[in-house]
Design a protein around this motif. Structure first.
Motif, PDB file in Angstrom:
ATOM      1  N   THR A 488      -6.054  21.024  -1.180  1.00 34.45           N
ATOM      2  CA  THR A 488      -6.365  22.373  -0.738  1.00 34.45           C
ATOM      3  C   THR A 488      -5.012  23.042  -0.891  1.00 34.45           C
ATOM      4  N   GLY A 489      -4.074  22.224  -1.346  1.00 34.60           N
ATOM      5  CA  GLY A 489      -2.588  23.260  -1.389  1.00 34.60           C
ATOM      6  C   GLY A 489      -2.654  23.848  -2.797  1.00 34.60           C
ATOM      7  N   THR A 490      -1.377  23.981  -3.257  1.00 36.00           N
ATOM      8  CA  THR A 490      -1.089  24.641  -4.541  1.00 36.00           C
ATOM      9  C   THR A 490      -0.086  23.783  -5.295  1.00 36.00           C
ATOM     10  N   ASP A 491       0.301  22.570  -4.573  1.00 41.96           N
ATOM     11  CA  ASP A 491       1.324  21.739  -5.305  1.00 41.96           C
ATOM     12  C   ASP A 491       0.909  20.420  -4.592  1.00 41.96           C
ATOM     13  N   ALA A 492       1.266  19.150  -5.197  1.00 37.26           N
ATOM     14  CA  ALA A 492       1.106  17.916  -4.533  1.00 37.26           C
ATOM     15  C   ALA A 492       1.871  17.143  -5.432  1.00 37.26           C
ATOM     16  N   ASP A 493       2.474  15.788  -4.675  1.00 33.86           N
ATOM     17  CA  ASP A 493       2.993  14.666  -5.274  1.00 33.86           C
ATOM     18  C   ASP A 493       1.763  13.542  -5.257  1.00 33.86           C
ATOM     19  N   TRP A 494       1.796  12.847  -6.297  1.00 34.62           N
ATOM     20  CA  TRP A 494       0.992  11.725  -6.405  1.00 34.62           C
ATOM     21  C   TRP A 494       1.729  10.549  -6.400  1.00 34.62           C
ATOM     22  N   VAL A 495       1.956   9.528  -5.602  1.00 38.27           N
ATOM     23  CA  VAL A 495       2.609   8.361  -5.551  1.00 38.27           C
ATOM     24  C   VAL A 495       1.618   7.223  -6.011  1.00 38.27           C
ATOM     25  N   VAL A 496       1.651   6.438  -6.991  1.00 38.78           N
ATOM     26  CA  VAL A 496       0.947   5.392  -7.307  1.00 38.78           C
ATOM     27  C   VAL A 496       1.373   4.186  -7.558  1.00 38.78           C
ATOM     28  N   LYS A 497       0.915   3.052  -6.838  1.00 43.06           N
ATOM     29  CA  LYS A 497       1.739   1.727  -6.785  1.00 43.06           C
ATOM     30  C   LYS A 497       0.504   0.907  -7.236  1.00 43.06           C
ATOM     31  N   LEU A 498       1.008  -0.338  -8.138  1.00 43.94           N
ATOM     32  CA  LEU A 498       0.082  -1.237  -8.560  1.00 43.94           C
ATOM     33  C   LEU A 498       1.091  -2.500  -7.771  1.00 43.94           C
ATOM     34  N   ILE A 499      -0.082  -3.299  -7.024  1.00 42.85           N
ATOM     35  CA  ILE A 499       0.406  -4.202  -6.199  1.00 42.85           C
ATOM     36  C   ILE A 499      -0.337  -5.616  -6.192  1.00 42.85           C
ATOM     37  N   ASP A 500       0.701  -6.832  -6.406  1.00 46.11           N
ATOM     38  CA  ASP A 500      -0.113  -8.067  -6.203  1.00 46.11           C
ATOM     39  C   ASP A 500      -0.195  -8.526  -4.747  1.00 46.11           C
ATOM     40  N   VAL A 501      -1.560  -8.894  -4.483  1.00 47.73           N
ATOM     41  CA  VAL A 501      -1.845  -9.121  -2.925  1.00 47.73           C
ATOM     42  C   VAL A 501      -1.831 -10.646  -3.133  1.00 47.73           C
ATOM     43  N   TYR A 502      -0.720 -11.222  -2.255  1.00 50.19           N
ATOM     44  CA  TYR A 502      -0.887 -12.859  -2.274  1.00 50.19           C
ATOM     45  C   TYR A 502      -1.888 -13.269  -1.270  1.00 50.19           C
ATOM     46  N   PRO A 503      -2.245 -14.666  -1.447  1.00 51.58           N
ATOM     47  CA  PRO A 503      -3.587 -15.086  -0.806  1.00 51.58           C
ATOM     48  C   PRO A 503      -2.992 -15.453   0.546  1.00 51.58           C
ATOM     49  N   GLU A 504      -3.920 -15.212   1.765  1.00 52.66           N
ATOM     50  CA  GLU A 504      -3.758 -15.527   2.989  1.00 52.66           C
ATOM     51  C   GLU A 504      -3.055 -16.890   3.398  1.00 52.66           C
ATOM     52  N   ASP A 505      -3.521 -17.779   2.565  1.00 53.72           N
ATOM     53  CA  ASP A 505      -3.068 -19.367   2.757  1.00 53.72           C
ATOM     54  C   ASP A 505      -1.730 -19.528   1.834  1.00 53.72           C
ATOM     55  N   HIS A 506      -1.253 -18.640   1.162  1.00 55.21           N
ATOM     56  CA  HIS A 506      -0.038 -18.920   0.490  1.00 55.21           C
ATOM     57  C   HIS A 506       1.167 -19.387   1.578  1.00 55.21           C
ATOM     58  N   PRO A 507       1.690 -20.412   1.275  1.00 56.26           N
ATOM     59  CA  PRO A 507       2.638 -21.333   2.111  1.00 56.26           C
ATOM     60  C   PRO A 507       3.823 -20.390   2.718  1.00 56.26           C
ATOM     61  N   LYS A 508       4.354 -19.440   1.950  1.00 55.99           N
ATOM     62  CA  LYS A 508       5.606 -18.567   2.391  1.00 55.99           C
ATOM     63  C   LYS A 508       5.145 -17.195   2.511  1.00 55.99           C
ATOM     64  N   LEU A 509       4.392 -16.654   1.590  1.00 58.54           N
ATOM     65  CA  LEU A 509       4.203 -15.193   1.541  1.00 58.54           C
ATOM     66  C   LEU A 509       2.620 -14.823   1.781  1.00 58.54           C
ATOM     67  N   GLY A 510       1.885 -15.444   2.812  1.00 55.08           N
ATOM     68  CA  GLY A 510       0.583 -15.160   2.946  1.00 55.08           C
ATOM     69  C   GLY A 510       0.242 -13.484   3.272  1.00 55.08           C
ATOM     70  N   GLY A 511      -0.627 -12.992   2.320  1.00 55.16           N
ATOM     71  CA  GLY A 511      -0.868 -11.758   2.448  1.00 55.16           C
ATOM     72  C   GLY A 511       0.112 -10.696   1.999  1.00 55.16           C
ATOM     73  N   TYR A 512       1.255 -11.002   1.448  1.00 53.53           N
ATOM     74  CA  TYR A 512       2.139 -10.614   0.950  1.00 53.53           C
ATOM     75  C   TYR A 512       1.852  -9.392  -0.055  1.00 53.53           C
ATOM     76  N   GLN A 513       2.057  -8.092  -0.171  1.00 56.38           N
ATOM     77  CA  GLN A 513       1.853  -7.138  -1.065  1.00 56.38           C
ATOM     78  C   GLN A 513       2.916  -6.658  -1.954  1.00 56.38           C
ATOM     79  N   PHE A 514       3.239  -7.296  -2.929  1.00 53.50           N
ATOM     80  CA  PHE A 514       4.366  -7.169  -3.830  1.00 53.50           C
ATOM     81  C   PHE A 514       4.117  -6.041  -4.858  1.00 53.50           C
ATOM     82  N   MET A 515       4.861  -5.077  -4.833  1.00 55.43           N
ATOM     83  CA  MET A 515       4.678  -3.906  -5.798  1.00 55.43           C
ATOM     84  C   MET A 515       5.361  -4.150  -7.196  1.00 55.43           C
ATOM     85  N   VAL A 516       4.173  -4.236  -8.217  1.00 49.71           N
ATOM     86  CA  VAL A 516       4.510  -4.961  -9.531  1.00 49.71           C
ATOM     87  C   VAL A 516       4.880  -3.518 -10.242  1.00 49.71           C
ATOM     88  N   ALA A 517       4.534  -2.138  -9.774  1.00 49.30           N
ATOM     89  CA  ALA A 517       4.929  -1.180 -10.624  1.00 49.30           C
ATOM     90  C   ALA A 517       4.436  -0.180  -9.719  1.00 49.30           C
TER      91      ALA A 517
END
Length: 620
Positions: A488-517
């Motif tokens: 609805t504006g006349t300018d905008a930023d678009w931020v895009v992230k590609l993320i690897d979501v770790y399994p909840e039962d991961h022993p160290k990083l359960g549910g971690y969202q790691f930004m790949v790109a």
């Protein structure tokens, strides 16, 4: 051109090496350093200017040796620290090491010109970084005994850029070069701007620190949270009035050049990369927080002209200059399974220079060597991006936050997802409090590995996610987001992230969202960096956001997630969302909330295009 002084080194890297001062020397380090003796000289250039130089020669030298040259604008006083970690493997191999202050910096004579453009070759008296390197090599060959007549040059960040300049018109004795984390464009993808979006926290602190006297004068923030501090300053137009008062040349340049004009074009490297005269080892890091665009761009531009097959690329799981550190096994909470930094130096860099400078061994290096995170293995490629066993696949946005390789169905009563982007409440780029970029306790160097869960419940962030993968999915190559969006504006930023979501039962990083790109596109520059234009309110418009390139394996049981938002503060300055000719001059009233829509119908589909390694099972 005083404008960019320390940016290329990003303030995270010392003169010629990473922060070796923070690493206690081991007995082996001390023993290595003791085997070299230092000579301090002033080397004359063709115009009479003399450049301050250290020459380190092995005390036990038994035959003619080649030179390893590093030139820098950041002072060579701590050059001996390179023997602790950064150049340890080559120091053990034995070279004559040369470190030099470029003209106008520290103890060198002459006038410093930031990112000095290549000279006019028709002017016999003109000088540039190439002529200074040429004259330095001439002097070394004539005045340092027992050299074998060959020189190799390397450097990280600004010293990497200096290496590129030297290879464009090389001295005949320059036989191998390695530009590492060199920037290629300060407007398109490195340091100060990404796709035209201004990197506020980085740029502000650079100006305050580098142009407030001769020393490194860090800005004295009166708040711990950098997010709150920048937000309370209001529009960018307040910065100069409050703090710089027209006395900071670099900030003045930002304000005067909001678009990709001649000022920014002059320092963009692509125009000069029209020949490959010297074997070149380009080095970068997948999670370089400052100069990831540069190394890949330099490699790809050189590749267009590489008729001899002497242009190489190495990309590892590193931040800015991380391959010159002690380990390279971890970045933040992410463990890459092995000490990748010494591995690179020992098995790739040192043998590569030894081959070209000493005729030692055989050259078994692939043209492109990349670290495939996820499997945590090094991969060999005939080119980058790979041309074989890779196919382009689209991950489409679906209703209810679903992400799939199949296009969205035809019937959907609401074929878009929407959110309100309010400049008064921008999305933070890190979990708060956000410390100053270069202040005490800063973890700026590892922010790209931060867990992204801290914003997943914000109403101004939208995301789509696959089910848990039932097979590994490996990407190797370019990543591009295609957004069909409206505002609805006349300018905008678009931020895009590609993320690897770790399994909840991961022993160290359960549910971690790691930004790949990740990447940001300032909407006004969707068609041209040189000629920005407003976005028609309410009109569905195509925006393409390049997320650069990656080699990564999403493992079975993980999920692939794509996240989109319209602010990333204070990493990126706030877009007013009202088109104004120059955001640096926008007033408070220009900053307005806007409703953003991301469409996902068959005819107006939004997706992320990935380069998938084949044969590779696809998510059902």
């Amino acid at each position: 051109m005083r404008r960019l002084a320390l940016l290329l080194c990003g303030l995270t890297t010392l003169v010629t090496a990473p922060a070796v001062g923070a690493q206690a020397p081991t007995p082996a380090d001390s023993a290595r350093l003791a085997t070299y003796e230092r000579r301090e000289v002033m080397i004359p250039m063709r115009d009479g200017v003399k450049l301050h130089t250290f020459v380190f020669t092995p005390k036990d030298q038994q035959g003619a040796l080649p030179f390893i040259l590093t030139r820098t604008p950041y002072g060579i006083g701590g050059a001996a620290g390179n023997f602790i970690t950064s150049y340890a493997e080559m120091a053990d191999e034995r070279y004559i090491f040369v470190f030099q202050d470029i003209r106008g910096r520290f103890d060198s004579e002459g006038q410093f010109v930031m990112l000095r453009s290549p000279r006019d070759r028709k002017d016999s008296k003109a000088i540039d970084e190439s002529t200074d390197t040429w004259d330095t090599i001439d002097w070394l060959l004539a005045n340092v005994p027992r050299n074998n007549g060959r020189v190799g040059q390397l450097g990280v960040s600004y010293p990497g850029w200096l290496t590129v300049m030297s290879m464009l018109d090389p001295h005949p004795a320059l036989k191998a070069v390695s530009p590492q984390a060199s920037p290629a464009s300060m407007f398109i993808g490195d340091d100060f701007h990404h796709n035209g979006a201004f990197r506020l926290a980085y740029g502000f602190e650079y100006v305050a620190m580098m142009e407030s006297g001769k020393g490194m004068n860090r800005f004295a923030f009166d708040k711990v949270d950098n997010y709150s501090w920048h937000l309370e300053n209001g529009p960018l137009s307040n910065i100069d009035r409050k703090y710089f008062k027209g006395e900071r040349p670099t900030w003045n340049d930002f304000v005067a050049h909001p678009n990709f004009d001649a000022f920014w074009k002059r320092e963009a490297l692509a125009q000069y990369l029209d020949r490959v005269n010297v074997p070149t080892l380009n080095v970068g890091g997948w999670w370089d927080q400052e100069d990831f665009y540069g190394p890949l761009t330099i490699y790809q531009e050189l590749e267009k002209h590489d008729t001899k097959g002497i242009n190489y690329l190495v990309v590892g799981p590193w931040n800015h200059g991380g391959w010159r550190g002690r380990s390279g096994q971890t970045l933040g909470n992410i463990d890459f399974g092995s000490e990748t930094a010494p591995y690179f130096r020992r098995t790739i860099e040192a043998p590569w220079f030894a081959y070209w400078l000493k005729d030692k061994g055989s050259l078994s290096l692939a043209e492109a060597t990349t670290f495939e995170s996820g499997t945590n293995e090094w991969r060999r490629h005939e080119a980058w991006p790979p041309k074989q066993n890779v196919g382009a696949r689209r991950l489409y946005f679906h209703a209810e936050g679903k992400l799939a390789f199949e296009p969205p169905p035809a019937r959907d009563p609401k074929p878009y997802d929407s959110y309100v982007s309010d400049p008064a409440k921008p999305v933070p780029y890190r979990a708060r409090p956000i410390l100053a970029t270069f202040g005490p306790g800063s973890t700026w160097s590892q922010w790209l590995a931060d867990d992204q869960r801290f914003v997943q419940d914000r109403p101004d962030v939208v995301a789509w996610e696959t089910p848990a993968l039932d097979h590994d999915v490996t990407i190797a190559g370019d990543i591009v987001a295609r957004l069909m969006a409206a505002t609805t504006g006349t300018d905008a930023d678009w931020v895009v992230k590609l993320i690897d979501v770790y399994p909840e039962d991961h022993p160290k990083l359960g549910g971690y969202q790691f930004m790949v790109a990740n990447e940001v596109l300032r909407g006004r520059f969707r068609d041209s960096y040189e000629h920005p234009k407003a976005i028609a309110p309410g009109k569905v418009t195509e925006f393409k956001v390049g997320l650069h390139t990656q080699n990564y394996r999403f493992q079975k049981g993980h999920k692939i997630r794509v996240q989109i938002q319209s602010s990333w503060f204070p990493l990126i300055d706030r877009n007013p969302q009202t088109f104004v000719p120059n955001i640096f001059k926008a007033s408070a009233s220009d900053y307005r909330a806007a409703t953003q829509r991301i469409y996902r119908s068959p005819t107006l589909s939004s997706y992320l295009q990935l380069s998938i390694v084949t044969p590779n099972p696809i998510v059902p």
